[in-house]
Design a protein around this motif. Sequence first.
Motif, PDB file in Angstrom:
ATOM      1  N   GLY A  36       4.297  -5.343  -6.436  1.00 46.16           N
ATOM      2  CA  GLY A  36       4.422  -3.926  -6.097  1.00 46.16           C
ATOM      3  C   GLY A  36       3.135  -3.397  -5.480  1.00 46.16           C
ATOM      4  O   GLY A  36       3.160  -2.621  -4.517  1.00 46.16           O
ATOM      5  N   ALA A  37       2.000  -3.836  -6.027  1.00 47.93           N
ATOM      6  CA  ALA A  37       0.709  -3.420  -5.482  1.00 47.93           C
ATOM      7  C   ALA A  37       0.525  -3.954  -4.062  1.00 47.93           C
ATOM      8  O   ALA A  37       0.015  -3.241  -3.182  1.00 47.93           O
ATOM      9  CB  ALA A  37      -0.422  -3.912  -6.382  1.00 47.93           C
TER      10      ALA A  37
ATOM     11  N   GLN B  80       0.205  -1.591  -0.632  1.00 49.34           N
ATOM     12  CA  GLN B  80      -0.971  -1.764   0.213  1.00 49.34           C
ATOM     13  C   GLN B  80      -0.595  -1.601   1.694  1.00 49.34           C
ATOM     14  O   GLN B  80      -1.407  -1.146   2.489  1.00 49.34           O
ATOM     15  CB  GLN B  80      -1.534  -3.151  -0.070  1.00 49.34           C
ATOM     16  CG  GLN B  80      -2.669  -3.622   0.759  1.00 49.34           C
ATOM     17  CD  GLN B  80      -3.092  -5.028   0.316  1.00 49.34           C
ATOM     18  OE1 GLN B  80      -2.676  -5.530  -0.713  1.00 49.34           O
ATOM     19  NE2 GLN B  80      -3.912  -5.651   1.116  1.00 49.34           N
ATOM     20  N   TYR B  81       0.634  -1.933   2.051  1.00 50.76           N
ATOM     21  CA  TYR B  81       1.066  -1.889   3.442  1.00 50.76           C
ATOM     22  C   TYR B  81       1.916  -0.662   3.778  1.00 50.76           C
ATOM     23  O   TYR B  81       2.348  -0.507   4.915  1.00 50.76           O
ATOM     24  CB  TYR B  81       1.831  -3.166   3.799  1.00 50.76           C
ATOM     25  CG  TYR B  81       0.920  -4.363   3.757  1.00 50.76           C
ATOM     26  CD1 TYR B  81       0.057  -4.640   4.814  1.00 50.76           C
ATOM     27  CD2 TYR B  81       0.880  -5.192   2.648  1.00 50.76           C
ATOM     28  CE1 TYR B  81      -0.802  -5.721   4.768  1.00 50.76           C
ATOM     29  CE2 TYR B  81       0.029  -6.276   2.590  1.00 50.76           C
ATOM     30  CZ  TYR B  81      -0.820  -6.534   3.654  1.00 50.76           C
ATOM     31  OH  TYR B  81      -1.679  -7.600   3.604  1.00 50.76           O
ATOM     32  N   LEU B  82       2.161   0.188   2.800  1.00 47.51           N
ATOM     33  CA  LEU B  82       2.951   1.396   3.048  1.00 47.51           C
ATOM     34  C   LEU B  82       2.034   2.612   3.061  1.00 47.51           C
ATOM     35  O   LEU B  82       1.364   2.906   2.071  1.00 47.51           O
ATOM     36  CB  LEU B  82       4.006   1.576   1.939  1.00 47.51           C
ATOM     37  CG  LEU B  82       5.115   0.542   1.873  1.00 47.51           C
ATOM     38  CD1 LEU B  82       5.970   0.769   0.635  1.00 47.51           C
ATOM     39  CD2 LEU B  82       5.968   0.596   3.124  1.00 47.51           C
TER      40      LEU B  82
END
Length: 85
Positions: free
Chosen positions: A43-44, A48-50
Motif C-alpha cells: 500500500g505504501a 508513493q506513485y499516486l
Amino acid sequence: MTRKTSEDIQKQIEQLKNQKKEVLAKERAQARKERTRRLIQRGAILEQYLDNAEDLTNEDVESIVKYAFNTPYVRDLVQGLNDVK
C-alpha cells in the motif's frame, strides 16, 4: 520400570493435542502478521506513485489499478514476472 497406564497415555495424548493446537495457532498468527506487513508495504508503494493519495477513495484507487493492469504492457510485465518463478 514403571508401566504407563491407559490413563497416563490418554493424558499424554491430550497434552500432545494441546501442543499441536498451540503450534497451529502460532503459525496462523505468524501468517497473519506477514500478510499484514506485506499489505502495508505494498500500500505504501502504491501511495508513493499516486499524487494526493489521501484525497482518493478506495474506489478511485481500485479504478486506477484495474485500468493499469488491463494495459498490454503491464499484463506482459506481470506474466513475465510470473514465468520467472
